[in-house]
Design a protein around this motif. Structure first.
Motif, PDB file in Angstrom:
ATOM      1  N   ASP A 119       0.824  -1.214   0.000  1.00 61.57           N
ATOM      2  CA  ASP A 119       0.000   0.000   0.000  1.00 61.57           C
ATOM      3  C   ASP A 119       0.856   1.261   0.000  1.00 61.57           C
ATOM      4  N   THR A 120       1.927   1.245   0.771  1.00 67.69           N
ATOM      5  CA  THR A 120       2.816   2.411   0.844  1.00 67.69           C
ATOM      6  C   THR A 120       3.487   2.667  -0.499  1.00 67.69           C
ATOM      7  N   ILE A 121       3.941   1.610  -1.149  1.00 63.20           N
ATOM      8  CA  ILE A 121       4.586   1.780  -2.455  1.00 63.20           C
ATOM      9  C   ILE A 121       3.573   2.291  -3.479  1.00 63.20           C
ATOM     10  N   LYS A 122       2.353   1.752  -3.437  1.00 68.26           N
ATOM     11  CA  LYS A 122       1.318   2.216  -4.361  1.00 68.26           C
ATOM     12  C   LYS A 122       1.044   3.708  -4.182  1.00 68.26           C
ATOM     13  N   LYS A 123       0.888   4.123  -2.928  1.00 71.44           N
ATOM     14  CA  LYS A 123       0.489   5.504  -2.649  1.00 71.44           C
ATOM     15  C   LYS A 123       1.645   6.484  -2.692  1.00 71.44           C
ATOM     16  N   SER A 124       2.784   6.096  -2.152  1.00 65.95           N
ATOM     17  CA  SER A 124       3.865   7.062  -1.953  1.00 65.95           C
ATOM     18  C   SER A 124       5.177   6.673  -2.606  1.00 65.95           C
ATOM     19  N   GLY A 125       5.219   5.551  -3.272  1.00 64.13           N
ATOM     20  CA  GLY A 125       6.473   5.087  -3.860  1.00 64.13           C
ATOM     21  C   GLY A 125       6.960   6.031  -4.945  1.00 64.13           C
ATOM     22  N   LEU A 126       8.220   6.336  -4.886  1.00 65.69           N
ATOM     23  CA  LEU A 126       8.824   7.244  -5.857  1.00 65.69           C
ATOM     24  C   LEU A 126       9.724   6.457  -6.794  1.00 65.69           C
TER      25      LEU A 126
END
Length: 179
Positions: A119-126
């Motif tokens: 979820d973190t990579i989907k939302k905030s992954g750069l």
């Protein structure tokens, strides 16, 4: 292959295409909105975004494997396992539940960690730098370690339960989760 190698290969191919397009169009006039260099630049950017998507797919695969291990263990815990084997199946003792419940909790923690990571990579992954792609590699390496550790723990929980094997599997999984 790790993601940084894939990213380097994709970036190299895209950048070479970008330079080729730049050389071919140098000195030629094009309308601003349809300049071939824009298409080449878009290709470079899409290759970078593909790495993030690949990372999410690989994490989802591991998530599914962990969820499957938990559901199989829940079937055993609920007695569905015994129904398949009849009276000849080994069963847990009352004392076994003192280690089974925390073990299942640790497996659930693994699943939640993998889900939160995805979820973190989907939302905030750069995907702006090679360091960020290396972070994806590190996350995937750590996540890929969890599946065999959860399998080992799950197998150690099947009746008849070997407490020392189960505790050792718990400690190894716990240490991996703390990394």
């Amino acid at each position: 292959k790790n993601l940084s190698k894939i990213q380097k290969k994709n970036s190299k191919e895209s950048c070479l295409g970008f330079v080729k397009t730049l050389n071919e169009t140098l000195g030629k006039k094009f309308p601003a909105s349809s300049h071939p260099i824009l298409q080449s630049f878009g290709l470079v950017m899409s290759k970078c975004e593909a790495i993030k998507k690949l990372c999410i797919v690989l994490i989802k695969d591991q998530y599914d494997i962990l969820k499957d291990a938990l559901s199989e263990l829940e079937e055993v815990k609920n007695g569905d396992f015994i129904d398949d084997f009849g009276d000849s199946a080994e069963q847990w003792t009352e004392n076994d539940h003192q280690v089974i419940n925390p073990s299942i909790g640790l497996i659930k923690t693994s699943i939640v960690l993998v889900k939160k990571c995805s979820d973190t990579i989907k939302k905030s992954g750069l995907e702006n730098s090679s360091e960020q792609f290396l972070e994806y590699d590190t996350a995937l390496e750590n996540i890929n370690k969890l599946s065999p550790l959860v399998d080992d723990l799950s197998l150690s929980l099947y009746p008849p339960l070997d407490w020392s094997e189960c505790k050792q599997s718990n400690q190894i999984l716990k240490a991996s989760l703390e990394e």
